[in-house]
Design an enzyme around this catalytic site. Structure first.
Site: not given
Ligand code: XIL
Length: 508
Positions: A170, A211, A247, A276, A278
């Site tokens: 990020e 990422n 996400h 990641e 969802d």
């Molecule tokens: C999230 C986890 O899933 C949570 O449990 C934690 O509280 C916060 O982080 N982007 C990322 C991940 O790169 O590391 C994050 O994971 C979600 C967003």
């Protein structure tokens, strides 16, 4: 404004599996209950479908607390080919106070993955979040050394145990400007190249990724990432891949031109991955939101499969029971393909269909938790039947040259047909370093490679396979090991190769 919103709105190891009593029983039951129709194996897992598309893995995130939930781990250990620790390898967990390292939680995830013959995506080395206060309190002049030390210690600890690292996570704001962080504030954009070089030095074989979120489709943020990565490549910075977090939310629309966006990064000579995934919605769910969610999952799979260098898809945990969404996005949820009771949702069927599952068995949308069907999977038996001690084929060289461990996890799709993932560990058992290598072996007849593999360049002629080092793992120090691997198909019955040569010298 909320992060992760798309728009600025609030926010075995071998053979043990194939011959298992469970699999045999499943075939027998299928034969008896379906009469004259040929016995069919249970539906392939998402990982198997992905491998059949020539990709490396379909994975899930997980976390330590969940590993004591047996119905949960039964699915986690069988459905997926890759695991990402959701939190356990982050800076605040690994190095909570300066130079005090605690790898316990990360190690537990790696142990689980190894026991189920899964690869691990290491997540993450350098990120502005979940960063302990001591890092932010450092004087600017001390940040670079602290960052390099953190990367070196962590990547060295997990050397040979992770398939990839999200080295930098990020780095951008949503408008494509660089995000401020202790690293950016102290070093400017140079922290990124420095982090990648440090990670490569510590672990020459892990694939190194950058990422981010909201770069899935075209736009200012994806453009910023594209120009950063182009510049890193042109400077020779060791970067292997770009992770698109994925996400998504049904209320924000689907990313613009996702496949073309992935493709332009791949064209830079990089792997790409959905890291990641969802797809959340404002609760309560209704049929229209669910239909949109199914479509988004389908679209993401299609975008990845449409790009040859899209190596894998990871969902950000697989069940709503353990999703981060409700705790982060107030009033939202139902983001994952399995529900809170570990039952498959329509999103699961959408993913499986997009990956080419044409005729799911009648139980396809039923629970796979209550009675873990022997899914002809990497661990068909509900009890973990794979472990590093389960006699992988080993070829030590008593003369002091090389040792090869060929660890394969085959699965059966129908009688006499299936796929496998092979992870190969090469150890220099001699007393002098190896500089440049070629590993040769014969695939048993009926077996083929389905994709280009990882951490080596593969040449196949008939059944003869030659795996040659890539630039970053050409050197194997005395006593050191490196890991490579590939996915393949088998027909007849599965067996592993038994003899190997390294630089034309037998490893046996
Ligand atoms: C999230 C986890 O899933 C949570 O449990 C934690 O509280 C916060 O982080 N982007 C990322 C991940 O790169 O590391 C994050 O994971 C979600 C967003």
């Amino acid at each position: 404004m909320s992060a992760y919103s798309r728009t600025p709105r609030p926010a075995l190891w071998r053979a043990v599996i194939i011959g298992s009593a469970a699999a045999a029983a499943a075939l027998l039951v299928a034969t008896m209950s379906t009469g004259p129709t040929p016995a069919r194996a249970a539906d392939p897992t998402l990982h198997q479908l992905m491998v059949n598309k020539g990709r490396v893995y379909f994975g899930s995130a997980t976390d330590n607390g969940e590993l004591s939930d047996t119905p949960y781990t039964t699915i986690l250990g069988s459905e997926f080919g890759s695991i990402t620790p959701g939190n356990s390898m982050k800076w605040d967990t690994i190095e909570p106070t300066q130079n005090t390292f605690n790898f316990t939680k990360g190690d537990a995830i790696v142990t689980f993955a190894q026991a189920h013959n899964q690869i691990v995506r290491g997540h993450t080395l350098v990120w502005h979040n979940q960063l302990p206060g001591w890092v932010s309190s450092l004087p600017a002049a001390s940040v670079q050394a602290a960052m390099e030390n953190h990367i070196t210690q962590e990547a060295t600890h997990y050397k040979g145990k992770v398939y990839s690292w999200d080295v930098v996570n990020e780095p951008f704001n949503d408008d494509g400007t660089y995000r401020t962080s202790p690293f950016y504030n102290a070093m400017g954009t140079a922290y990124i190249a420095d982090a990648f070089r440090t990670a490569r030095a510590a672990d020459p074989t892990a694939k190194l990724y950058i990422n981010d979120y909201n770069i899935d489709g075209t736009g200012a943020k994806a453009d910023a990432m594209y120009s950063l990565v182009s510049s890193l490549k042109s400077q020779g910075v060791p970067i292997d891949g770009v992770g698109f977090q994925g996400h998504l939310a049904v209320q924000y629309g689907f990313p613009t031109n996702m496949q073309a966006n992935l493709q332009r990064f791949a064209a830079l000579g990089l792997d790409v991955a959905i890291t990641e995934l969802d797809v959340r919605m404002v609760l309560p769910a209704d049929s229209s939101k669910v239909a949109t969610q199914n479509q988004y999952y389908t679209n993401v799979v299609n975008a990845c499969i449409g790009v040859t260098r899209c190596v894998g898809i990871t969902i950000w945990d697989y069940t709503d029971k353990y999703s981060w969404v409700p705790g982060t996005f107030s009033g939202q949820g139902s983001a994952l393909p399995w529900d809170e009771n570990l039952l498959k949702k329509p999103a699961y069927s959408a993913i499986a269909a997009a990956l080419g599952l044409t005729s799911p068995s009648p139980s396809a949308s039923a629970s796979s938790s209550a009675s873990p069907s022997p899914s002809a999977s990497r661990s068909a038996s509900p009890s973990p039947s794979v472990s590093p001690s389960a006699s992988p084929s080993t070829s030590p060289n008593p003369g002091g040259g090389c040792k090869v461990v060929y660890a394969a996890s085959p699965w059966t799709e129908s009688a006499g047909v299936g796929g496998f993932t092979a992870n190969i560990t090469i150890t220099n058992t001699g007393s002098t370093p190896i500089s440049g290598w070629s590993l040769k072996f014969s695939l048993p007849s009926g077996q083929t490679l389905t994709q280009s593999g990882w951490s080596a360049t593969y040449a196949v002629s008939g059944q003869a396979v030659t795996a040659t080092n890539v630039s970053y793992n050409s050197a194997i120090a005395a006593g050191a090991s490196i890991g490579i691997g590939f996915n393949g198909r088998w027909t007849g019955s599965y067996t592993s190769p038994t003899s190997f040569t390294l630089n034309n010298v037998a490893c046996s």
